[in-house]
Scaffold this motif. Structure first.
Motif, PDB file in Angstrom:
ATOM      1  N   CYS A 214       0.836  -1.208   0.000  1.00  0.00           N
ATOM      2  CA  CYS A 214       0.000   0.000   0.000  1.00  0.00           C
ATOM      3  C   CYS A 214       0.865   1.251   0.000  1.00  0.00           C
ATOM      4  CB  CYS A 214      -0.910   0.030   1.227  1.00  0.00           C
ATOM      5  SG  CYS A 214      -2.312  -1.064   1.092  1.00  0.00           S
ATOM      6  N   PHE A 215       1.903   1.240   0.832  1.00  0.00           N
ATOM      7  CA  PHE A 215       2.742   2.433   0.930  1.00  0.00           C
ATOM      8  C   PHE A 215       3.534   2.669  -0.357  1.00  0.00           C
ATOM      9  CE2 PHE A 215       2.573   1.590   5.734  1.00  0.00           C
ATOM     10  CZ  PHE A 215       1.482   2.433   5.882  1.00  0.00           C
ATOM     11  N   TRP A 230       6.606  11.260   4.911  1.00  0.00           N
ATOM     12  CA  TRP A 230       6.686   9.799   4.943  1.00  0.00           C
ATOM     13  C   TRP A 230       8.132   9.352   5.214  1.00  0.00           C
ATOM     14  CZ3 TRP A 230       4.903   5.188   5.579  1.00  0.00           C
ATOM     15  CH2 TRP A 230       5.462   4.079   4.954  1.00  0.00           C
ATOM     16  N   HIS A 231       9.087  10.009   4.565  1.00  0.00           N
ATOM     17  CA  HIS A 231      10.489   9.649   4.789  1.00  0.00           C
ATOM     18  C   HIS A 231      10.940  10.007   6.202  1.00  0.00           C
ATOM     19  CE1 HIS A 231      11.379   7.921   0.987  1.00  0.00           C
ATOM     20  NE2 HIS A 231      10.934   8.981   0.325  1.00  0.00           N
ATOM     21  N   GLN A 232      10.414  11.136   6.717  1.00  0.00           N
ATOM     22  CA  GLN A 232      10.696  11.487   8.116  1.00  0.00           C
ATOM     23  C   GLN A 232      10.205  10.388   9.042  1.00  0.00           C
ATOM     24  OE1 GLN A 232       9.123  15.326   9.239  1.00  0.00           O
ATOM     25  NE2 GLN A 232      10.382  16.364   7.684  1.00  0.00           N
ATOM     26  N   LEU A 233       9.002   9.908   8.761  1.00  0.00           N
ATOM     27  CA  LEU A 233       8.438   8.825   9.576  1.00  0.00           C
ATOM     28  C   LEU A 233       9.355   7.604   9.545  1.00  0.00           C
ATOM     29  CD1 LEU A 233       4.746   7.642   9.601  1.00  0.00           C
ATOM     30  CD2 LEU A 233       6.543   5.971   9.236  1.00  0.00           C
ATOM     31  N   ARG A 238      12.078   5.116  16.195  1.00  0.00           N
ATOM     32  CA  ARG A 238      11.011   4.198  16.588  1.00  0.00           C
ATOM     33  C   ARG A 238      10.856   3.040  15.600  1.00  0.00           C
ATOM     34  NH1 ARG A 238       6.719   7.516  15.550  1.00  0.00           N
ATOM     35  NH2 ARG A 238       6.843   6.684  13.443  1.00  0.00           N
ATOM     36  N   GLU A 239      11.068   3.337  14.313  1.00  0.00           N
ATOM     37  CA  GLU A 239      10.882   2.303  13.294  1.00  0.00           C
ATOM     38  C   GLU A 239      11.831   1.123  13.512  1.00  0.00           C
ATOM     39  OE1 GLU A 239       8.429   2.404  10.621  1.00  0.00           O
ATOM     40  OE2 GLU A 239       7.684   3.873  12.064  1.00  0.00           O
ATOM     41  N   VAL A 280       0.723  12.287   7.920  1.00  0.00           N
ATOM     42  CA  VAL A 280       0.955  12.187   6.477  1.00  0.00           C
ATOM     43  C   VAL A 280      -0.389  12.273   5.737  1.00  0.00           C
ATOM     44  CG1 VAL A 280       2.041  10.867   4.632  1.00  0.00           C
ATOM     45  CG2 VAL A 280       2.947  10.685   6.945  1.00  0.00           C
ATOM     46  N   GLU A 281      -1.376  11.580   6.285  1.00  0.00           N
ATOM     47  CA  GLU A 281      -2.717  11.612   5.686  1.00  0.00           C
ATOM     48  C   GLU A 281      -3.245  13.036   5.603  1.00  0.00           C
ATOM     49  OE1 GLU A 281      -4.784   7.606   7.011  1.00  0.00           O
ATOM     50  OE2 GLU A 281      -6.210   9.246   7.239  1.00  0.00           O
ATOM     51  N   ASP A 282      -3.056  13.796   6.685  1.00  0.00           N
ATOM     52  CA  ASP A 282      -3.518  15.184   6.680  1.00  0.00           C
ATOM     53  C   ASP A 282      -2.834  15.973   5.579  1.00  0.00           C
ATOM     54  OD1 ASP A 282      -5.190  14.649   8.766  1.00  0.00           O
ATOM     55  OD2 ASP A 282      -3.847  15.427  10.323  1.00  0.00           O
ATOM     56  N   SER A 283      -1.556  15.682   5.380  1.00  0.00           N
ATOM     57  CA  SER A 283      -0.819  16.394   4.339  1.00  0.00           C
ATOM     58  C   SER A 283      -1.365  16.044   2.953  1.00  0.00           C
ATOM     59  CB  SER A 283       0.666  16.051   4.449  1.00  0.00           C
ATOM     60  OG  SER A 283       1.320  16.289   3.237  1.00  0.00           O
ATOM     61  N   VAL A 284      -1.656  14.760   2.723  1.00  0.00           N
ATOM     62  CA  VAL A 284      -2.222  14.355   1.435  1.00  0.00           C
ATOM     63  C   VAL A 284      -3.577  15.027   1.240  1.00  0.00           C
ATOM     64  CG1 VAL A 284      -3.060  12.418   0.042  1.00  0.00           C
ATOM     65  CG2 VAL A 284      -1.046  12.124   1.464  1.00  0.00           C
ATOM     66  N   GLU A 285      -4.347  15.068   2.315  1.00  0.00           N
ATOM     67  CA  GLU A 285      -5.669  15.682   2.248  1.00  0.00           C
ATOM     68  C   GLU A 285      -5.527  17.173   1.888  1.00  0.00           C
ATOM     69  OE1 GLU A 285      -9.370  17.014   2.516  1.00  0.00           O
ATOM     70  OE2 GLU A 285      -7.936  17.831   3.992  1.00  0.00           O
TER      71      GLU A 285
END
Lengths: 431, 431
Positions: A214-215, A230-233, A238-239, A280-285
């Protein structure tokens, strides 16, 4: 010579339809400007429901000992966001239903609203601890899926590539985030019980792989800002931690006990990950909204410009001779031919001709550009169909069907959608 | 427990959207009922223009000696049918432009109307014999193509498979008939001059092959009655005669002179063939209209039925407890799960659930069924794109590009659309 005069007084003219074509584009964009608000509400509501699901799981898993308060807070938040969703739907209900875009989108909306109607009953079951954590998770998953499907259907009817792209990015990000939420639940179950049996491990592998796919699609359709986020995430320390715990979950045998205290850490890490995914979703929105607004303003200006142009052309040539300019519909010669008996009206003819041709070219380019977004959605549909076919044909679970498809793709060195298509093309002879 | 109550009072409900979904189907069907009238007018007008083109060719080819009267009769007939077309457009202009179905369809309509505006000029050129037969034919071809493209775009936006099928049959039949008309012109040129040079022969081969492919697609989408008419046409002894003359045209070398009196026979036979094809077209049109009417009545009844059902369910359960029935969006388990805290409202929940699920399944089935029609249109678009690419890339004519594609398909033992797709997938690296 009189009988050769074509009477055009009775019907609408070429310019009427040219304007109508532009106007139809405009209406579509307006529709998506309003859909954007709904998509935003769905994104918020889904996030709240994912939190509520997580808290309910912990609550049920601890026999009501943990997260009782937190759960109430999350329930209230979901209610508030559901209210906002309902208000947004109320605001645009007229537009959504009068502009008959897609029976499928409207029906998916009905399915989602109906699923939401069942939420109180589900919560009562959780509060009274009359339902298992697994069943509650299943119900929340279906509810969330029905909401995400609304965004999927919206992406499917978008005809403007500048807005279809962000919607495709959005729906894949939402789906990926939902797989992440399900992985959180599976991991929590494993860690808190101190071991992962093979079913849990396999489910975890499935959810990790599904997330990644999906990503991948998300990154090929998202705007730069969202990709940066997304790259920051991904770069967040934590990842690494999540990766380490994932390894424990998918590789440890059922006989090696795990420290149950890992459950809390896992839940915290994955919840943080989901909050970041929501950013990230908010940014896409935001990008989707900006593009809609931009394209809408553009289209409105272009329509106004053409109306002025056509009016001035009409005024100049009302009494002129009809003349011959044939339009190339893109079928034969690459450029339009024209043949005029004399100069009178030629300017008018040429101009209308060029306006129509320009619109033809624009719509064609847009359609070509849309192809990518369409294919991404088509791939998803094909895979889902192939999975359903395998489930029915071999009587296996959704997870297993996914696994069979993945193994097939790996063995044949082909892409998953290609394998799914190949399988479906043989479905008739396999039945 | 109060905070767990989901407030649904503010927005539209699941049943509102279910009704909207049905209603949207109904509007679509109504649109196509009206489009049907336009398609019929286009079919009639195209036939008249094909006759007019044929007569104009003979008129120009005989330096005004032949068909002067006939041509005037045909021009008057075209004018009358153009008038009818304009009236039909006037009648449904409101509907066509308010229901913003497809900017592409509306723009194609603009292109066709604009091309019709040039008809008087073309006729003046023919009357005054200021234009060659070849040029006049070219202009008539483009005009006719722009009209057929309207039907193509209409087929492309049809979402109901029962009406998309006949439209796909229709547009391929119209295209095949148009190739037949062009073959008549090419044959007339060859026979009347007493020989076919290689360019004429090759063009004839191209037109025969293109015709056959169109008729193949036609037969896979047409209704039984129309296919019966088509077989009657094929069984007509005239077809043998046409075959014999075709052989002369495509195989005879340029040095073997032909009896020029064959020109009249050829023209007569091919004109009869086209009249018969028009009869098949009328049958397809009739089937299209019947299906639209039928589906419209069905959809209207179904909507009325559901509205009554929902109203009675609403009345029975207004004060009942909200309960849990989750909708399966087709994503996971093949059947919907339900979990209800008690019996109250269960009937309501189940029923709305079933209605939504029924609609989901119906739309899914319809979409699957539509796939075939979509692919046939997609194949056509792909081939046209591949031809355009070859024309631009290698600077060759439309006919040559078609030939290159056909040779490629033959050499590789693959189907034409597959070869076209493969070629386009490499277009980027070939540029």
């Amino acid at each position: 010579m009189n009988s050769q005069q074509v009477s055009c007084e009775t019907g609408p003219s070429a310019s009427d339809f040219l304007i109508a074509s532009k106007d139809s584009e405009l209406k579509n964009l307006q529709y998506f400007l309003q859909m954007g608000k709904v998509v935003q509400c769905i994104s918020n509501l889904v996030h709240a429901l994912q939190c509520e699901r997580g808290a309910s799981n912990v609550f049920l898993g601890s026999d009501g000992g943990k997260f009782s308060e937190e759960r109430q807070t999350m329930v209230s938040r979901s209610d508030r966001l559901n209210e906002e969703f309902n208000q947004a739907l109320g605001d645009i209900h007229q537009e959504l239903t009068c502009h008959p875009v897609s029976p499928t989108l409207l029906n998916q909306m009905a399915a989602a609203l109906h699923a939401l109607d069942g939420l109180s009953g589900l919560r009562q079951g959780v509060s009274a601890r009359e339902i298992t954590a697994v069943d509650a998770t299943g119900h929340y998953c279906q509810l969330i899926q029905s909401l995400i499907s609304v965004v999927f259907e919206a992406a499917d009817v978008a005809v403007d590539p500048t807005i279809a792209g962000p919607l495709v990015a959005m729906v894949h990000l939402m789906n990926g985030k939902e797989f992440c939420g399900q992985e959180r639940a599976v991991g929590s179950a494993g860690f808190s019980s101190g071991h992962f049996d093979s079913a849990l491990s396999e489910r975890m592998v499935h959810l990790i792989e599904s997330q990644e796919r999906c990503f991948e699609v998300f990154t090929s359709f998202a705007d730069e800002d969202s990709i940066r986020l997304w790259h920051q995430l991904l770069a967040n320390p934590r990842e690494q931690e999540i990766h380490r715990l994932r390894q424990l979950g998918v590789s440890i045998g059922r006989y090696k006990p795990l420290d149950p205290s890992l459950a809390d850490e896992w839940f915290r890490l994955m919840s943080e990950r989901m909050d970041d995914l929501k950013t990230v979703e908010d940014s896409v929105e935001g990008c989707f909204h900006a593009r809609c607004t931009e394209r809408f303003a553009e289209a409105r200006n272009s329509l106004a410009h053409q109306e002025t142009l056509i009016a001035s052309l009409d005024a100049r040539t009302t009494a002129s001779q009809p003349m011959l300019v044939l339009c190339d519909s893109g079928k034969d010669q690459p450029s339009g031919e024209s043949w005029a008996s004399d100069g009178v009206g030629q300017h008018f003819g040429r101009s209308i001709f060029h306006l129509v041709q320009e619109q033809t070219q624009r719509l064609k380019d847009m359609n070509d550009e849309l192809q990518g977004a369409r294919e991404a959605l088509e791939d998803r549909k094909t895979q889902e169909k192939a999975v359903l076919f395998l489930m029915e044909h071999r009587g296996i679970s959704n997870d297993e069907a996914h696994r069979v498809l993945r193994r097939l793709a790996m063995d044949q060195g082909r892409k998953l959608p290609d394998v799914a298509r190949a399988l479906l093309s043989m479905a008739d002879v396999l039945k």
